[in-house]
Write a protein that holds these residues in place. Structure first.
Motif, PDB file in Angstrom:
ATOM      1  N   GLY A 134      -3.312 -23.295  24.079  1.00 17.63           N
ATOM      2  CA  GLY A 134      -4.713 -23.149  23.692  1.00 17.63           C
ATOM      3  C   GLY A 134      -4.919 -22.082  22.643  1.00 17.63           C
ATOM      4  O   GLY A 134      -5.798 -22.199  21.779  1.00 17.63           O
ATOM      5  N   LYS A 135      -4.134 -21.016  22.691  1.00 17.97           N
ATOM      6  CA  LYS A 135      -4.284 -19.936  21.725  1.00 17.97           C
ATOM      7  C   LYS A 135      -3.766 -20.320  20.342  1.00 17.97           C
ATOM      8  O   LYS A 135      -4.207 -19.759  19.336  1.00 17.97           O
ATOM      9  N   LEU A 136      -2.840 -21.240  20.296  1.00 15.95           N
ATOM     10  CA  LEU A 136      -2.296 -21.630  18.991  1.00 15.95           C
ATOM     11  C   LEU A 136      -3.330 -22.326  18.116  1.00 15.95           C
ATOM     12  O   LEU A 136      -3.184 -22.348  16.892  1.00 15.95           O
ATOM     13  N   GLN A 137      -4.339 -22.899  18.719  1.00 22.17           N
ATOM     14  CA  GLN A 137      -5.379 -23.549  17.921  1.00 22.17           C
ATOM     15  C   GLN A 137      -6.076 -22.562  16.990  1.00 22.17           C
ATOM     16  O   GLN A 137      -6.479 -22.927  15.883  1.00 22.17           O
ATOM     17  N   TYR A 138      -6.225 -21.336  17.455  1.00 24.26           N
ATOM     18  CA  TYR A 138      -6.877 -20.327  16.612  1.00 24.26           C
ATOM     19  C   TYR A 138      -6.032 -20.037  15.378  1.00 24.26           C
ATOM     20  O   TYR A 138      -6.572 -19.913  14.260  1.00 24.26           O
ATOM     21  N   TYR A 139      -4.732 -19.935  15.532  1.00 27.10           N
ATOM     22  CA  TYR A 139      -3.855 -19.533  14.415  1.00 27.10           C
ATOM     23  C   TYR A 139      -3.582 -20.668  13.439  1.00 27.10           C
ATOM     24  O   TYR A 139      -3.067 -20.419  12.348  1.00 27.10           O
ATOM     25  N   PHE A 140      -3.915 -21.887  13.818  1.00 28.05           N
ATOM     26  CA  PHE A 140      -3.742 -23.011  12.902  1.00 28.05           C
ATOM     27  C   PHE A 140      -5.082 -23.573  12.424  1.00 28.05           C
ATOM     28  O   PHE A 140      -5.113 -24.648  11.824  1.00 28.05           O
ATOM     29  N   LYS A 172     -19.975 -20.080  24.115  1.00 23.25           N
ATOM     30  CA  LYS A 172     -20.632 -19.373  25.208  1.00 23.25           C
ATOM     31  C   LYS A 172     -21.517 -18.230  24.726  1.00 23.25           C
ATOM     32  O   LYS A 172     -22.110 -17.524  25.539  1.00 23.25           O
ATOM     33  N   GLY A 173     -21.579 -18.000  23.421  1.00 23.86           N
ATOM     34  CA  GLY A 173     -22.384 -16.916  22.883  1.00 23.86           C
ATOM     35  C   GLY A 173     -21.673 -15.586  22.851  1.00 23.86           C
ATOM     36  O   GLY A 173     -22.299 -14.566  22.533  1.00 23.86           O
ATOM     37  N   GLU A 174     -20.385 -15.555  23.148  1.00 23.34           N
ATOM     38  CA  GLU A 174     -19.625 -14.314  23.127  1.00 23.34           C
ATOM     39  C   GLU A 174     -19.129 -14.025  21.714  1.00 23.34           C
ATOM     40  O   GLU A 174     -18.816 -14.945  20.945  1.00 23.34           O
ATOM     41  N   GLU A 175     -19.043 -12.765  21.388  1.00 22.93           N
ATOM     42  CA  GLU A 175     -18.602 -12.356  20.050  1.00 22.93           C
ATOM     43  C   GLU A 175     -17.076 -12.255  20.035  1.00 22.93           C
ATOM     44  O   GLU A 175     -16.477 -11.502  20.795  1.00 22.93           O
ATOM     45  N   THR A 176     -16.464 -13.029  19.183  1.00 24.19           N
ATOM     46  CA  THR A 176     -15.012 -13.055  19.052  1.00 24.19           C
ATOM     47  C   THR A 176     -14.641 -12.931  17.583  1.00 24.19           C
ATOM     48  O   THR A 176     -15.498 -13.002  16.695  1.00 24.19           O
ATOM     49  N   LYS A 177     -13.356 -12.785  17.349  1.00 17.19           N
ATOM     50  CA  LYS A 177     -12.874 -12.693  15.976  1.00 17.19           C
ATOM     51  C   LYS A 177     -12.946 -14.052  15.301  1.00 17.19           C
ATOM     52  O   LYS A 177     -12.646 -15.077  15.910  1.00 17.19           O
ATOM     53  N   ALA A 178     -13.322 -14.033  14.049  1.00 14.80           N
ATOM     54  CA  ALA A 178     -13.478 -15.275  13.297  1.00 14.80           C
ATOM     55  C   ALA A 178     -12.130 -15.929  13.060  1.00 14.80           C
ATOM     56  O   ALA A 178     -11.108 -15.245  12.885  1.00 14.80           O
ATOM     57  N   PRO A 179     -12.067 -17.249  13.060  1.00 17.55           N
ATOM     58  CA  PRO A 179     -10.801 -17.944  12.797  1.00 17.55           C
ATOM     59  C   PRO A 179     -10.378 -17.767  11.346  1.00 17.55           C
ATOM     60  O   PRO A 179     -11.164 -17.331  10.497  1.00 17.55           O
ATOM     61  N   PRO A 180      -9.147 -18.083  11.027  1.00 15.11           N
ATOM     62  CA  PRO A 180      -8.647 -17.864   9.657  1.00 15.11           C
ATOM     63  C   PRO A 180      -9.448 -18.572   8.570  1.00 15.11           C
ATOM     64  O   PRO A 180      -9.600 -18.038   7.469  1.00 15.11           O
TER      65      PRO A 180
END
Length: 334
Positions: A134-140, A172-180
């Motif tokens: 699931g985390k790899l989706q962010y990096y790609f 969910k409205g949570e603040e996270t780091k933007a994707p690449p």
């Protein structure tokens, strides 16, 4: 004498069913069958009528008779021993009537679907917790614009001014780091992966120009690069733990930042093939400098420690080790 004669002719009156046992009735002949039954202790049973299905068909064909006999035997056996299908149809389970109720069936289906959804959510949460799929989706999560900007940043990072990571809100409205694709400063694994594959192919081409290429060299080159990258990541994690340096970087972030050196290795090999050793070392010096500058500016906001010296030490170890590994993995190709 006359009185005596009348007395002789006088008949005995008949009183109903009384009959003298000494007088034999000669009006009807005796029944021999009844007498035989009385004398034979084992009476002969009456003849039974032969079943209709055992009657032989008309005709003189032996095969027709045999076929008729087999059919009769099968009918008798089916009557004595019913088939398994008939027994299963006749057999009634205790809860069959309860399950066939449509209301109960609908409730059971709804309950089963709820259990399936809960199980799916639980498995998905465990996979995200223990695995990186699931985390790899962010990096790609990249696009063409991001790839071009990132490659320009790796080639010439000196003109870039804003090195802070951008943030975005998830579902969910949570603040996270933007994707690449939304932030050029975000680490990704697309460019390191593509550069790694291209490095393996370019290494085979470089060995072919020297008449040293064998199919086994591709596997050796790939396994060597993977082993050294793993050793590098483990060494960095050990140093940060030993110096009590806290970092907001995950091991996937480290793989991303350390994997950017494969793009510099491509530049070094190409210049080495075109300009021999002079072009190789010139390209190694330039790509090493740009990579160190890029890593120092990109990682200084994510690494902090109890003492500023320890955090700077870890930062420079990460940055300065990249040109060394670049030279170690490309020196035999030129």
């Amino acid at each position: 004498m006359q009185l005596s004669g009348q007395r002789q002719r006088k008949q005995v009156p008949n009183h109903g069913s009384f009959q003298d046992p000494n007088i034999m009735d000669t009006s009807a002949p005796p029944q021999m069958s009844n007498y035989g039954n009385m004398c034979n202790p084992y009476p002969t049973p009456p003849p039974q009528q032969q079943p209709q299905h055992y009657q032989q068909p008309s005709g003189n064909s032996f095969y027709n008779q045999e076929e008729t006999y087999n059919m009769n035997v099968q009918e008798d056996m089916s009557m004595i021993y019913p088939s398994q299908q008939q027994q299963s149809q006749q057999q009634v389970f205790p809860g069959q009537q309860f399950v066939s109720d449509p209301v109960v069936a609908n409730v059971a289906m709804q309950y089963g679907s709820q259990l399936a959804d809960q199980g799916k959510q639980y498995v998905h949460g465990q996979l995200e917790k223990y695995f990186v799929l699931g985390k790899l989706q962010y990096y790609f999560a990249v696009d063409t614009a991001y790839v071009l900007k990132k490659l320009g940043l790796l080639i010439f990072p000196f003109a870039h001014k804003d090195w802070l990571r951008k943030t975005s809100q998830n579902e969910k409205g949570e603040e996270t780091k933007a994707p690449p694709r939304l932030d050029v400063n975000a680490p990704d694994l697309y460019i390191p992966t593509m550069a790694f594959v291209t490095y393996i192919l370019l290494a085979g081409f470089a060995l072919g120009t020297k008449n040293k290429f064998t199919p086994e060299d591709l596997g050796v080159t790939a396994s060597t690069a993977v082993v050294w990258l793993s050793i590098e990541i483990l060494l960095l994690l050990f140093i940060t733990y030993l110096l009590h340096v806290s970092t907001r970087l995950s091991y996937l972030d480290l793989f991303s930042y350390c994997g950017y050196k494969y793009f510099g290795m491509l530049v070094v090999i190409i210049f080495g093939l075109l300009l021999d050793s002079t072009g190789y070392y010139g390209a190694l010096l330039y790509t090493g400098t740009t990579l160190v500058f890029f890593l120092v500016r990109a990682l200084k906001f994510d690494i902090s420690g109890r003492e500023r010296r320890s955090s700077l030490y870890v930062l420079f170890v990460i940055a300065l080790s990249q040109p060394v590994f670049t030279w170690w993995l490309t020196r035999h190709l030129v």
